[in-house]
Design a protein around this motif. Structure first.
Motif, mmCIF file in Angstrom:
data_model
loop_
_atom_site.group_PDB
_atom_site.id
_atom_site.type_symbol
_atom_site.label_atom_id
_atom_site.label_comp_id
_atom_site.label_asym_id
_atom_site.label_seq_id
_atom_site.Cartn_x
_atom_site.Cartn_y
_atom_site.Cartn_z
ATOM 1 N N GLY A 194 -5.254 8.228 -2.067
ATOM 2 C CA GLY A 194 -6.473 7.746 -2.120
ATOM 3 C C GLY A 194 -7.121 6.381 -1.525
ATOM 4 O O GLY A 194 -7.949 6.271 -1.919
ATOM 5 N N VAL A 195 -6.128 5.849 -1.013
ATOM 6 C CA VAL A 195 -6.346 4.471 -0.376
ATOM 7 C C VAL A 195 -6.956 4.800 1.117
ATOM 8 O O VAL A 195 -6.527 5.440 1.699
ATOM 9 C CB VAL A 195 -5.187 3.630 -0.321
ATOM 10 N N LYS A 196 -8.192 4.018 1.369
ATOM 11 C CA LYS A 196 -8.692 3.917 2.428
ATOM 12 C C LYS A 196 -7.964 3.198 3.567
ATOM 13 O O LYS A 196 -7.675 2.108 3.389
ATOM 14 C CB LYS A 196 -10.242 3.618 2.532
ATOM 15 N N VAL A 197 -7.553 3.949 4.632
ATOM 16 C CA VAL A 197 -6.682 3.205 5.660
ATOM 17 C C VAL A 197 -7.625 3.139 6.946
ATOM 18 O O VAL A 197 -8.102 4.205 7.439
ATOM 19 C CB VAL A 197 -5.368 3.945 5.928
ATOM 20 N N GLN A 243 0.666 -1.198 0.120
ATOM 21 C CA GLN A 243 0.092 0.127 0.029
ATOM 22 C C GLN A 243 0.876 1.346 -0.115
ATOM 23 O O GLN A 243 0.482 2.099 -0.440
ATOM 24 C CB GLN A 243 -1.040 -0.088 1.208
ATOM 25 N N ARG A 270 -3.073 -5.027 9.097
ATOM 26 C CA ARG A 270 -3.838 -4.134 8.793
ATOM 27 C C ARG A 270 -3.223 -3.378 7.348
ATOM 28 O O ARG A 270 -4.153 -2.831 6.679
ATOM 29 C CB ARG A 270 -3.732 -2.956 9.930
ATOM 30 N N ARG A 295 -2.865 8.025 2.088
ATOM 31 C CA ARG A 295 -3.983 8.444 2.138
ATOM 32 C C ARG A 295 -3.932 9.708 0.954
ATOM 33 O O ARG A 295 -5.133 10.014 0.149
ATOM 34 C CB ARG A 295 -4.340 9.235 3.303
#
Length: 52
Positions: free
Chosen positions: A49-52, A6, A22, A46
């Motif tokens: 644009g990746v949701k964490v 990620q 996670r 973030r």
């Protein structure tokens, strides 16, 4: 969904190299987190644009 880091976006070369944690991070990304810190690493994720 294919396995990928990620933080860096790297994908494994072959096989099932994903870990269910996670954050899915490569070895290079773990070193980056050690260098810049967790908060900065999450901010980078973030920003992509990746949701964490």
């Amino acid at each position: 969904m294919s396995a990928h880091c990620q933080l860096t976006g790297a994908q494994p070369g072959f096989g099932n190299n994903s870990r269910y944690v996670r954050l899915k991070l490569s070895a290079k990304a773990i070193k980056t987190v050690d260098t810049i810190g967790v908060e900065a690493a999450v901010a980078r994720i973030r920003a992509r644009g990746v949701k964490v």
